[in-house]
Each structure stands twice: as structure tokens, then as C-alpha cells.
Design a protein around this motif. Structure first.
Motif, PDB file in Angstrom:
ATOM      1  N   CYS A  87      98.305  22.470 100.780  1.00  0.00           N
ATOM      2  CA  CYS A  87      97.757  21.370  99.976  1.00  0.00           C
ATOM      3  C   CYS A  87      98.607  21.137  98.729  1.00  0.00           C
ATOM      4  O   CYS A  87      98.193  21.450  97.605  1.00  0.00           O
ATOM      5  N   TYR A  88      99.780  20.573  98.925  1.00  0.00           N
ATOM      6  CA  TYR A  88     100.717  20.411  97.819  1.00  0.00           C
ATOM      7  C   TYR A  88     100.384  19.236  96.897  1.00  0.00           C
ATOM      8  O   TYR A  88     101.085  19.010  95.909  1.00  0.00           O
ATOM      9  N   SER A  89      99.322  18.480  97.245  1.00  0.00           N
ATOM     10  CA  SER A  89      98.913  17.350  96.400  1.00  0.00           C
ATOM     11  C   SER A  89      97.697  17.673  95.550  1.00  0.00           C
ATOM     12  O   SER A  89      97.210  16.822  94.803  1.00  0.00           O
ATOM     13  N   LEU A  90      97.180  18.902  95.638  1.00  0.00           N
ATOM     14  CA  LEU A  90      95.953  19.269  94.940  1.00  0.00           C
ATOM     15  C   LEU A  90      96.123  19.180  93.423  1.00  0.00           C
ATOM     16  O   LEU A  90      97.012  19.790  92.852  1.00  0.00           O
ATOM     17  N   ARG A  91      95.230  18.405  92.796  1.00  0.00           N
ATOM     18  CA  ARG A  91      95.305  18.218  91.356  1.00  0.00           C
ATOM     19  C   ARG A  91      94.062  18.736  90.615  1.00  0.00           C
ATOM     20  O   ARG A  91      94.156  19.131  89.463  1.00  0.00           O
ATOM     21  N   ASN A  92      92.932  18.710  91.303  1.00  0.00           N
ATOM     22  CA  ASN A  92      91.682  19.128  90.660  1.00  0.00           C
ATOM     23  C   ASN A  92      91.046  20.250  91.473  1.00  0.00           C
ATOM     24  O   ASN A  92      90.721  20.055  92.649  1.00  0.00           O
ATOM     25  N   LEU A  93      90.837  21.399  90.859  1.00  0.00           N
ATOM     26  CA  LEU A  93      90.267  22.552  91.551  1.00  0.00           C
ATOM     27  C   LEU A  93      89.148  23.155  90.709  1.00  0.00           C
ATOM     28  O   LEU A  93      89.346  23.496  89.546  1.00  0.00           O
ATOM     29  N   SER A  94      87.971  23.292  91.315  1.00  0.00           N
ATOM     30  CA  SER A  94      86.835  23.909  90.632  1.00  0.00           C
ATOM     31  C   SER A  94      86.219  24.966  91.540  1.00  0.00           C
ATOM     32  O   SER A  94      85.722  24.655  92.626  1.00  0.00           O
ATOM     33  N   VAL A  95      86.278  26.219  91.092  1.00  0.00           N
ATOM     34  CA  VAL A  95      85.761  27.347  91.877  1.00  0.00           C
ATOM     35  C   VAL A  95      84.765  28.160  91.049  1.00  0.00           C
ATOM     36  O   VAL A  95      84.689  29.375  91.174  1.00  0.00           O
ATOM     37  N   GLU A  96      83.987  27.495  90.224  1.00  0.00           N
ATOM     38  CA  GLU A  96      83.064  28.191  89.330  1.00  0.00           C
ATOM     39  C   GLU A  96      81.983  28.939  90.116  1.00  0.00           C
ATOM     40  O   GLU A  96      81.448  28.440  91.096  1.00  0.00           O
ATOM     41  N   TYR A  97      81.688  30.153  89.659  1.00  0.00           N
ATOM     42  CA  TYR A  97      80.605  30.978  90.200  1.00  0.00           C
ATOM     43  C   TYR A  97      80.770  31.281  91.689  1.00  0.00           C
ATOM     44  O   TYR A  97      79.798  31.344  92.428  1.00  0.00           O
ATOM     45  N   CYS A  98      82.008  31.452  92.105  1.00  0.00           N
ATOM     46  CA  CYS A  98      82.290  31.903  93.481  1.00  0.00           C
ATOM     47  C   CYS A  98      82.389  33.430  93.442  1.00  0.00           C
ATOM     48  O   CYS A  98      83.452  33.988  93.136  1.00  0.00           O
ATOM     49  N   SER A  99      81.311  34.091  93.761  1.00  0.00           N
ATOM     50  CA  SER A  99      81.214  35.536  93.559  1.00  0.00           C
ATOM     51  C   SER A  99      82.091  36.343  94.501  1.00  0.00           C
ATOM     52  O   SER A  99      82.408  37.504  94.220  1.00  0.00           O
ATOM     53  N   LYS A 100      82.499  35.774  95.630  1.00  0.00           N
ATOM     54  CA  LYS A 100      83.307  36.513  96.598  1.00  0.00           C
ATOM     55  C   LYS A 100      84.805  36.272  96.408  1.00  0.00           C
ATOM     56  O   LYS A 100      85.615  36.819  97.166  1.00  0.00           O
ATOM     57  N   LEU A 101      85.155  35.498  95.428  1.00  0.00           N
ATOM     58  CA  LEU A 101      86.565  35.223  95.159  1.00  0.00           C
ATOM     59  C   LEU A 101      87.154  36.403  94.388  1.00  0.00           C
ATOM     60  O   LEU A 101      86.842  36.608  93.217  1.00  0.00           O
ATOM     61  N   ASN A 113     102.273  26.193  93.201  1.00  0.00           N
ATOM     62  CA  ASN A 113     102.699  25.238  94.225  1.00  0.00           C
ATOM     63  C   ASN A 113     102.079  23.849  94.091  1.00  0.00           C
ATOM     64  O   ASN A 113     102.611  22.888  94.674  1.00  0.00           O
ATOM     65  N   CYS A 114     100.966  23.734  93.382  1.00  0.00           N
ATOM     66  CA  CYS A 114     100.242  22.466  93.326  1.00  0.00           C
ATOM     67  C   CYS A 114     100.281  21.869  91.912  1.00  0.00           C
ATOM     68  O   CYS A 114     100.274  22.609  90.936  1.00  0.00           O
ATOM     69  N   PRO A 115     100.290  20.527  91.815  1.00  0.00           N
ATOM     70  CA  PRO A 115     100.367  19.864  90.502  1.00  0.00           C
ATOM     71  C   PRO A 115      99.000  19.752  89.827  1.00  0.00           C
ATOM     72  O   PRO A 115      98.507  18.662  89.534  1.00  0.00           O
ATOM     73  N   LEU A 116      98.355  20.891  89.558  1.00  0.00           N
ATOM     74  CA  LEU A 116      97.008  20.889  88.999  1.00  0.00           C
ATOM     75  C   LEU A 116      96.965  20.220  87.623  1.00  0.00           C
ATOM     76  O   LEU A 116      97.817  20.472  86.771  1.00  0.00           O
ATOM     77  N   THR A 117      95.942  19.378  87.441  1.00  0.00           N
ATOM     78  CA  THR A 117      95.670  18.814  86.122  1.00  0.00           C
ATOM     79  C   THR A 117      94.307  19.259  85.599  1.00  0.00           C
ATOM     80  O   THR A 117      94.058  19.217  84.399  1.00  0.00           O
ATOM     81  N   THR A 118      93.408  19.666  86.510  1.00  0.00           N
ATOM     82  CA  THR A 118      92.073  20.120  86.125  1.00  0.00           C
ATOM     83  C   THR A 118      91.769  21.438  86.818  1.00  0.00           C
ATOM     84  O   THR A 118      91.932  21.553  88.038  1.00  0.00           O
ATOM     85  N   LEU A 119      91.331  22.424  86.034  1.00  0.00           N
ATOM     86  CA  LEU A 119      91.047  23.750  86.573  1.00  0.00           C
ATOM     87  C   LEU A 119      89.746  24.271  85.972  1.00  0.00           C
ATOM     88  O   LEU A 119      89.588  24.324  84.756  1.00  0.00           O
ATOM     89  N   ALA A 120      88.785  24.639  86.846  1.00  0.00           N
ATOM     90  CA  ALA A 120      87.522  25.222  86.396  1.00  0.00           C
ATOM     91  C   ALA A 120      87.265  26.484  87.208  1.00  0.00           C
ATOM     92  O   ALA A 120      87.124  26.422  88.426  1.00  0.00           O
ATOM     93  N   ALA A 121      87.234  27.620  86.523  1.00  0.00           N
ATOM     94  CA  ALA A 121      87.099  28.891  87.246  1.00  0.00           C
ATOM     95  C   ALA A 121      86.249  29.888  86.485  1.00  0.00           C
ATOM     96  O   ALA A 121      86.469  31.089  86.579  1.00  0.00           O
ATOM     97  N   GLN A 122      85.259  29.413  85.768  1.00  0.00           N
ATOM     98  CA  GLN A 122      84.396  30.335  85.034  1.00  0.00           C
ATOM     99  C   GLN A 122      83.384  30.974  85.984  1.00  0.00           C
ATOM    100  O   GLN A 122      83.051  30.440  87.029  1.00  0.00           O
ATOM    101  N   GLY A 123      82.891  32.128  85.600  1.00  0.00           N
ATOM    102  CA  GLY A 123      81.809  32.752  86.332  1.00  0.00           C
ATOM    103  C   GLY A 123      82.194  33.352  87.664  1.00  0.00           C
ATOM    104  O   GLY A 123      81.359  33.407  88.570  1.00  0.00           O
ATOM    105  N   CYS A 124      83.437  33.787  87.821  1.00  0.00           N
ATOM    106  CA  CYS A 124      83.878  34.469  89.044  1.00  0.00           C
ATOM    107  C   CYS A 124      84.019  35.955  88.715  1.00  0.00           C
ATOM    108  O   CYS A 124      85.115  36.416  88.335  1.00  0.00           O
ATOM    109  N   PRO A 125      82.953  36.733  88.863  1.00  0.00           N
ATOM    110  CA  PRO A 125      82.944  38.102  88.337  1.00  0.00           C
ATOM    111  C   PRO A 125      83.905  39.054  89.019  1.00  0.00           C
ATOM    112  O   PRO A 125      84.289  40.067  88.429  1.00  0.00           O
ATOM    113  N   ALA A 126      84.309  38.745  90.250  1.00  0.00           N
ATOM    114  CA  ALA A 126      85.177  39.667  90.985  1.00  0.00           C
ATOM    115  C   ALA A 126      86.653  39.491  90.635  1.00  0.00           C
ATOM    116  O   ALA A 126      87.484  40.332  90.986  1.00  0.00           O
ATOM    117  N   LEU A 127      86.992  38.397  89.954  1.00  0.00           N
ATOM    118  CA  LEU A 127      88.383  38.192  89.553  1.00  0.00           C
ATOM    119  C   LEU A 127      88.732  39.105  88.383  1.00  0.00           C
ATOM    120  O   LEU A 127      87.931  39.305  87.470  1.00  0.00           O
TER     121      LEU A 127
END
Length: 345
Positions: A87-101, A113-127
Motif C-alpha cells: 500500500c504505497y499510497s497510504l496517507r492516513n492511518l489510525s490504529v488506536e486501541y488495537c490491543s493485539k498490535l 514506505n508510505c507517504p503518511l500525513t495523518t497518524l493516530a496510534a494511541q492506546g496500543c498497550p502492547a507496543l
């Protein structure tokens, strides 16, 4: 249901946007059978029955994916490894509260690899701590919005990502007045700032830094900051920042009546929340505020403000003619006997 969306996909092969957030009954059958080959924007947030099998199918088929929101889903790191390679076009990624990540390397590969402009990754306790910060440092240019918690490299991130327009920091993020000064000075394009769950770290000084060093802020949210903010709030409201604010949310934050009254100077406000600011929100204060922001205010939240009486609501209804949303839950002194919806157009 799975079958309904599968049938729908057969008739709409060109579908590019799909939001099924909150459809918790959907299963892997949907994405293994449906023909969603052209998806560019997908939101599966809250679909707890979906597993890695679903996301693997999506990223394998939809190489033109631009936006992906999978908050509170049960996905592990495996499909994200595939995503980083396809997914080389991915710009917006939100993985909030994904406990298995758990594997931060997969997310870092996406950042590289991706041209991200928006990133949300709060609440991932296993990271591991610092993964999200490192992701941001791996992004070359263009990151405009980020939401994170528990990362210890915020100052370094701000220095690297000075194009940020939206910053959301939740409990666990190491931030104090000095860090706020750095944010205000360095993020010259910042238009939205959300700070939640920093009960005794931020003080009045933080708001003074924003008033002094920032000129672009449009939306400010402070939640559960238990240190009184009085002079700093007043200074912010009469500064160029206050003159341009459209959204001001101060929830469960102590403030004095005099400083809250200065919100009347923010005459472009569209949304105002003072929920839980019980001590400072009185009839007189709310009447004063509404007299200043009446031309633009569409959303007013004053739940749990126990000093308010019916007279305050009468004043709100009489002055705020474009108000669409009003929340007065927990305002125990309201009798609502004199309040009429006739005050609203």
C-alpha cells in the motif's frame, strides 16, 4: 450483514469509500467473499469480530488504499507487514486501541514506505514505548496530524515534524510547561491541539506560551487538567489566538469566573465546551460569554455545571440564534420552567 454487503459489492465494483465502523456483527466472511478491489478509504473501527484474515485480504487486493481506520479492532501486526509492502499510497492511518498490535517494526516499515500525513496510534498497550515517535522520525516530510500517548520523545518528534497542523496528546505522554513552549514555538502551522489526562503537569504557563508564540491555532481542547488555569486563559482569549479560535473545549478544568468571562472575546467560536468546570461557570459568566460569541456559536456544552439556573438558559436562548447543540446534563439547579425552545430559530 455480511451477505448484504457481499451482494452490494457485486453491484458496485467501483466502490472506493467504505465505512462500517461500529458494525460489530460483521465477520471475516465479508472481506473474503466481497469484491472490494478498488477501495481507497476504509473504516472498520469497532468491528471486533474481524481478524487478521480480513485485513490481509484488504491490503492484498486494495493496493491503492489511501486511508485506513481500524481503531479498536483485533488485528495483530501481520497484516501491517503486508501493508508496508503493498500500500504505497497510504496517507492516513489510525490504529488506536488495537490491543493485539505488538510488532512496532511493521508500523515503522509503513512510515518508511508510505507517504503518511495523518497518524493516530494511541492506546496500543502492547507496543513498546517510543515506537510511534520513531515512526514519526522515519517519515520524511508532510506529516500534518498525529495522535499519540505514552511516547517519551515528543520534543524530538516536534523538531522533526514541524509541519504538524493537528496534535493530540493523551495520558502517558510526557509533557510539561517547557514542552508546551517548545510546541508553541516550533509548530508554526499548528491549528488544532488536544491535551487530555495531564492532571498536574500543565499549568497556567502553558496557555501563556500559546498566547505568546502561536498565531495559527483554531481548535484547543484541554481535558482533565486539574491545575487552575486563570491568568493564562484570560491572556489566551485576548491574544491573536483567541481572536481566531473556532473551537474551545475546557472539560474538567478549574478556572476562575473572571478568566472564563474573557472567552467572550473569542467572537469566532463555533463550539464551546465548559463541561465539568463547575466552580467558575455561573449564570453571569455564561451570559457574558454568550453576548460575545452569539453570532457564531452553534454548539454549547455545559454539563455538570451545577451553579447554572434557568436564567442562564434564557440568556443563551435569547442571544445565540444559530445554536444547534446544547448539553446541560447534570446541571441540577435547572428547572427548565422558563426555558422555551421558542428562543431558537
Amino acid at each position: 450483514s455480511d451477505d448484504g454487503l457481499i451482494a452490494f459489492s457485486e453491484h458496485c465494483p467501483a466502490l472506493s469509500d467504505l465505512c462500517i465502523a461500529g458494525c460489530f456483527q460483521l465477520t471475516d466472511k465479508l472481506f473474503t467473499k466481497a469484491k472490494f478491489c478498488g477501495l481507497q478509504h476504509l473504516n472498520t473501527s469497532g468491528c471486533s469480530k474481524l481478524t487478521d484474515l480480513s485485513l490481509t485480504h484488504v491490503v492484498s487486493m486494495c493496493s491503492k488504499l489511501i486511508s485506513l481506520h481500524v481503531n479498536s479492532c483485533e488485528f495483530s501486526s501481520k497484516p501491517f507487514m503486508i501493508m508496508a509492502k503493498k500500500c504505497y499510497s497510504l496517507r492516513n492511518l489510525s490504529v488506536e486501541y488495537c490491543s493485539k498490535l505488538t510488532d512496532g517494526d511493521a508500523l515503522v516499515d509503513i512510515a518508511v514506505n508510505c507517504p503518511l500525513t495523518t497518524l493516530a496510534a494511541q492506546g496500543c498497550p502492547a507496543l513498546k514505548p517510543g515506537v510511534v515517535s520513531y515512526m514519526m522520525l522515519c517519515i520524511d516530510e508532510g506529516l500534518t496530524a498525529v495522535s499519540l500517548s505514552g511516547d517519551e520523545s515528543l520534543t524530538q518528534v516536534v523538531e522533526k515534524c514541524n509541519t504538524l497542523r493537528s496534535l493530540k496528546l493523551n495520558s502517558g505522554t510526557l509533557i510539561d510547561d517547557g514542552c508546551m513552549e517548545y510546541i508553541a514555538r516550533e509548530l508554526t502551522q499548528l491549528t488544532e491541539l488536544h491535551l487530555e489526562g495531564h492532571p498536574r503537569i500543565l499549568t497556567d504557563t502553558s496557555l501563556r506560551h500559546l498566547a505568546t508564540h502561536n498565531s495559527t491555532l483554531k481548535k484547543l481542547t484541554l481535558v482533565s487538567n486539574h491545575t487552575p488555569m486563570s491568568e493564562g486563559l484570560a491572556r489566551l482569549c485576548i491574544s491573536p489566538v483567541g481572536e481566531s479560535l473556532t473551537h474551545l473545549h475546557l472539560e474538567d478544568c478549574p478556572a476562575e469566573e473572571e478568566s472564563l468571562g474573557c472567552i467572550a472575546k473569542c467572537n469566532l467560536l463555533v463550539s464551546l465546551s465548559l463541561s465539568g468546570c463547575a466552580e467558575g461557570v455561573t449564570d453571569a459568566v455564561l451570559t457574558l460569554i454568550c453576548s460575545g460569541v452569539c453570532a457564531t456559536l452553534q454548539r454549547l456544552l455545559v454539563s455538570r455545571c451545577f451553579k447554572l439556573t434557568d436564567s442562564a438558559l434564557v440568556a443563551v436562548g435569547a442571544s445565540c440564534k444559530v445554536l444547534h447543540v446544547l448539553d446541560v446534563q447534570g446541571c441540577k439547579r435547572l428547572g427548565l420552567l422558563r426555558f422555551s425552545w421558542g428562543y431558537f430559530p
